[in-house]
Design a protein around this motif. Structure first.
Motif, short mmCIF file in Angstrom:
data_model
loop_
_atom_site.label_atom_id
_atom_site.label_comp_id
_atom_site.label_asym_id
_atom_site.label_seq_id
_atom_site.Cartn_x
_atom_site.Cartn_y
_atom_site.Cartn_z
N ALA A 3 7.70 22.11 23.86
CA ALA A 3 6.41 21.48 24.12
C ALA A 3 5.67 22.14 25.27
N VAL A 4 6.35 22.40 26.38
CA VAL A 4 5.70 22.96 27.55
C VAL A 4 5.12 24.33 27.23
N ALA A 5 5.88 25.17 26.53
CA ALA A 5 5.39 26.51 26.16
C ALA A 5 4.16 26.40 25.26
N ALA A 6 4.19 25.45 24.32
CA ALA A 6 3.06 25.28 23.41
C ALA A 6 1.81 24.80 24.15
N ILE A 7 2.01 23.90 25.13
CA ILE A 7 0.89 23.39 25.93
C ILE A 7 0.26 24.52 26.74
N LYS A 8 1.09 25.34 27.37
CA LYS A 8 0.57 26.46 28.16
C LYS A 8 -0.16 27.46 27.28
N LYS A 9 0.35 27.70 26.09
CA LYS A 9 -0.30 28.62 25.17
C LYS A 9 -1.65 28.09 24.73
N LEU B 109 -1.34 27.00 2.75
CA LEU B 109 -2.47 26.79 3.65
C LEU B 109 -2.59 25.34 4.04
N SER B 110 -2.36 24.43 3.08
CA SER B 110 -2.46 23.00 3.35
C SER B 110 -1.42 22.57 4.36
N MET B 111 -0.18 23.08 4.21
CA MET B 111 0.88 22.72 5.13
C MET B 111 0.60 23.26 6.53
N ALA B 112 0.05 24.46 6.60
CA ALA B 112 -0.27 25.04 7.91
C ALA B 112 -1.34 24.23 8.60
N ALA B 113 -2.32 23.76 7.84
CA ALA B 113 -3.40 22.97 8.42
C ALA B 113 -2.89 21.65 8.96
N CYS B 114 -1.92 21.05 8.29
CA CYS B 114 -1.38 19.76 8.71
C CYS B 114 -0.64 19.87 10.04
N GLY B 115 -0.15 21.07 10.38
CA GLY B 115 0.66 21.21 11.58
C GLY B 115 -0.06 21.80 12.77
N SER B 116 -1.41 21.74 12.80
CA SER B 116 -2.13 22.43 13.86
C SER B 116 -3.12 21.54 14.58
N SER B 117 -2.90 20.23 14.61
CA SER B 117 -3.89 19.29 15.16
C SER B 117 -3.83 19.13 16.66
N GLY B 118 -2.68 19.40 17.31
CA GLY B 118 -2.57 19.13 18.75
C GLY B 118 -1.98 20.30 19.50
N SER B 119 -1.85 20.14 20.84
CA SER B 119 -1.33 21.22 21.67
C SER B 119 0.07 21.62 21.23
N SER B 120 0.91 20.63 20.88
CA SER B 120 2.31 20.94 20.60
C SER B 120 2.79 20.40 19.27
N SER B 121 1.88 19.87 18.45
CA SER B 121 2.32 19.23 17.21
C SER B 121 2.94 20.21 16.24
N ASN C 35 10.56 18.55 26.01
CA ASN C 35 10.94 19.02 27.34
C ASN C 35 9.82 18.81 28.36
N LEU C 36 8.70 18.25 27.93
CA LEU C 36 7.62 17.91 28.85
C LEU C 36 8.08 16.85 29.85
N VAL C 37 9.08 16.05 29.47
CA VAL C 37 9.56 14.98 30.36
C VAL C 37 10.09 15.57 31.67
N ASP C 38 10.69 16.76 31.61
CA ASP C 38 11.21 17.39 32.83
C ASP C 38 10.07 17.79 33.76
N GLU C 39 9.00 18.30 33.19
CA GLU C 39 7.82 18.67 33.98
C GLU C 39 7.21 17.44 34.64
N ILE C 40 7.09 16.37 33.89
CA ILE C 40 6.51 15.13 34.44
C ILE C 40 7.39 14.57 35.54
#
Length: 269
Positions: free
Chosen positions: A35-41, A16-28, A238-243
């Motif tokens: 990254a793009v898929a995570a941002i859209k989700k 649970l602790s490890m899962a919490a550490c990996g959920s702070s941002g859109s794509s972290s 891969n967000l760099v391609d979108e930008i």
């Protein structure tokens, strides 16, 4: 039996602790190449900047606005997600990307080989240069070599800082002291007050500071550097391609010039 139960409890807690550490941002919590898929989700994209750099980013009330904010909004619109902008110290922007606290950065940031070691850059969207500001009437500084032996103010972590520190010896200057500030406006205030001899900063913000402090400061000498601004993303994102796609569309359509003119015309000074 008790030992087995305790072991299971501890294992579950660690998971649970490890899962919490990996959920702070859109794509972290996702791989960089997803990254793009995570941002859209997530339905949002998070940008970091330092809102002390007009006309590229500055505060209008509590809102971050400026050239870079408009470019970021164009990226969010193209992805169909909400834009969130976080204002932090300039030299904290790339570390924020590396730690997964943000998806990208637009902060009037110059592309340098050193920064490329820690992040990826989009195609450039703006040409810039470093210039010298002095107090009006100053006759001691009129060219780059006149910075020798002087106390020069810079924003910490910028290319102006790199130029004046001159650790690699590429520049023919040797300043007495590089005084670092979190905000350019504080350096300009100290310049006007006579606490430092000069400020080295980007040309466009320098022009705005001159306009805001008419008769108090002036630009002298030739441009110190030639630079390019670009958006910054975590390594491998891969967000760099979108930008890149959005930047190209803005340039090709003439909208990039419209954005720049919006914040640099005389009516906005």
């Amino acid at each position: 039996m008790k030992k087995k139960i305790m072991a299971l409890i501890l294992a579950a807690g660690m998971a649970l602790s490890m899962a919490a550490c990996g959920s702070s941002g859109s794509s972290s919590s996702a791989k960089s190449d997803d990254a793009v898929a995570a941002i859209k989700k997530a339905g949002k994209i998070t940008m970091v900047t330092n809102a002390e750099f007009p006309p590229f980013e500055y505060k209008d009330g509590n809102k971050v606005t400026g050239i870079d904010a408009d470019i970021a909004q164009a990226v969010a619109d193209d992805l169909g997600v909400k834009l969130e902008i976080t204002d932090i110290a300039f030299d904290s922007c790339i570390p924020a990307l590396k730690s997964g606290k943000a998806d990208f950065c637009l902060a009037g940031m110059t592309v340098t080989d050193d920064r490329k070691k820690n992040a990826d850059f989009s195609d450039p969207y703006f040409d810039a240069s470093q210039v010298i500001l002095v107090k009006s009437g100053n006759t001691d500084i009129s060219k780059p070599s006149d910075l020798d032996g002087k106390v020069v103010g810079v924003q910490q972590g910028t290319t102006g800082d790199t130029y004046c520190t001159n650790e690699d010896g590429k520049n023919d200057i040797s300043v007495k002291e590089v005084k670092r500030y979190q905000k350019h406006v504080d350096a300009v205030s100290d310049l006007i007050a006579g606490r430092i001899d000069a400020v080295v900063l980007d040309d466009y913000p320098a022009e705005q500071f001159i306009e805001q402090n008419k008769g108090k400061i002036e630009k002298v000498g030739e441009n110190l550097t030639t630079e390019e601004y670009a958006a910054v993303v975590p390594k491998g994102s891969n967000l760099v391609d979108e930008i890149n796609k959005v930047v190209k569309n803005l340039k090709d359509s003439g909208k990039m010039n419209e954005i720049v003119d919006k914040y640099t015309s005389d009516s906005n000074q």
